[in-house]
Design a protein around this motif. Structure first.
Motif, PDB file in Angstrom:
ATOM      1  N   ARG A 138       0.739  -1.115  -0.302  1.00  0.00           N
ATOM      2  CA  ARG A 138      -0.263   0.061   0.022  1.00  0.00           C
ATOM      3  C   ARG A 138       0.840   0.907  -0.327  1.00  0.00           C
ATOM      4  NH1 ARG A 138      -3.420  -1.097   4.411  1.00  0.00           N
ATOM      5  NH2 ARG A 138      -2.070  -2.466   5.626  1.00  0.00           N
ATOM      6  N   ALA A 140       0.562   3.872   0.972  1.00  0.00           N
ATOM      7  CA  ALA A 140       0.605   5.068   2.397  1.00  0.00           C
ATOM      8  C   ALA A 140       1.734   4.715   2.864  1.00  0.00           C
ATOM      9  CB  ALA A 140      -0.410   5.542   2.992  1.00  0.00           C
ATOM     10  N   LYS A 141       1.397   3.445   3.544  1.00  0.00           N
ATOM     11  CA  LYS A 141       2.605   2.649   3.809  1.00  0.00           C
ATOM     12  C   LYS A 141       3.763   2.735   3.583  1.00  0.00           C
ATOM     13  CE  LYS A 141      -0.503   0.270   7.223  1.00  0.00           C
ATOM     14  NZ  LYS A 141       0.386   0.461   9.359  1.00  0.00           N
ATOM     15  N   ASN A 272       8.928  12.642   3.320  1.00  0.00           N
ATOM     16  CA  ASN A 272       9.413  11.281   2.905  1.00  0.00           C
ATOM     17  C   ASN A 272      10.921  10.673   3.163  1.00  0.00           C
ATOM     18  OD1 ASN A 272       6.590  10.717   4.314  1.00  0.00           O
ATOM     19  ND2 ASN A 272       5.804  10.645   2.239  1.00  0.00           N
TER      20      ASN A 272
END
Length: 290
Positions: A138, A140-141, A272
């Motif tokens: 996923r 987002a993960k 990130n």
């Protein structure tokens, strides 16, 4: 199961390295072992380890519905990228041995061993992040794990790099002998490479989890060519310090292109990709006694 297979392969590889070095020392019959012989011995150990672990790795990576040809193609490009990264670490030793002699190559090899000892922290965290990204794809993960483990890798490596930056030459001469006088000055230009490699480990494994093996191969090959080209120019003038500066340029270059690629091609936010001090401080706060 996958982590167990990986650990067994790593143990086999390290045992093969030890056996290769022992065989070379025995064959040398008291004379000096050439650096290129050690490098070829390590390469042979890696090939044997790959041969013996290939069936187990193949079973561990079975993906329903994925044709064997596709699996082989992905593995081929992945291993080519690892091979070029190995050349990034070690091929400059051939150039040093040719231009400065085996003794200087041995001194630089010790610097690489120290760098490996520091970088292994980031590599371990990257392995954990990689498994999480593979098992849960996923977006987002993946972004959260990229941010978390990049920060941990960078801020965990930085203190060790700072310690190496202030160690006096006397420490190295007491450990390795008087032949290593001036070693500290030659090690310092290698420190940006250590930090850049630790920073780039988690993003590299993110790209691996996305199947971007050819992209990683091109990145590693570009950094390798930059490092070898600069080392060829700098070695005659600056000696081992020139090789260290060339390594730092190569690994920092790989990191910069990697970050731009993840930002603009994969749409990752800068938060990130850049080591977050707030996250690192929060982790440190939990570890420190109240």
């Amino acid at each position: 199961g996958q982590m167990r297979t990986r650990n067994r392969a790593q143990l086999l590889l390290e045992a093969g390295k030890l056996l290769a070095v022992a065989a070379l020392i025995w064959l040398a019959q008291g004379s000096l072992v050439e650096v290129k012989s050690v490098v070829w011995g390590f390469a042979f150990a890696a090939a044997v380890a790959a041969l013996f672990t290939f069936p187990a790795v193949l079973r561990a990576l079975q993906v329903p519905g994925l044709p064997p040809a596709e699996m082989f193609r992905a593995g081929w490009w992945s291993q080519l990228g690892h091979l070029v990264q190995f050349l990034n670490y070690r091929s400059v030793l051939f150039l040093i041995a040719q231009q400065l002699g085996d003794a200087e190559a041995g001194r630089y090899s010790n610097a690489l061993v120290i760098a490996d000892a520091v970088w292994i922290y980031g590599n371990s965290l990257g392995s954990v992040a990689h498994m999480k990204m593979v098992l849960d794809g996923r977006p987002a993960k993946a972004a959260a794990w990229l941010r978390r483990y990049t920060s941990l890798s960078f801020w965990g490596t930085l203190p060790a790099v700072l310690v190496l930056a202030v160690l006096p030459d006397a420490v190295f001469t007491s450990l390795f002998g008087d032949d290593f006088a001036g070693f500290a000055a030659n090690l310092k230009p290698l420190l940006p490479a250590i930090l850049a490699l630790s920073w780039s480990t988690v993003p590299s494994l993110f790209l691996q989890a996305r199947g971007a093996f050819r992209t990683l191969l091109l990145l590693n090959a570009s950094g390798w060519l930059l490092q070898i080209g600069l080392a060829w120019l700098l070695l005659p003038v600056y000696g081992l310090a020139g090789a260290a500066w060339a390594a730092s340029a190569g690994f920092v270059g790989i990191l910069c292109v990697q970050l731009l690629l993840l930002r603009f091609r994969y749409g990752m936010a800068w938060r990130n990709l850049l080591p977050g001090s707030a996250f690192a401080l929060a982790v440190l706060k939990k570890l420190l006694p109240k």
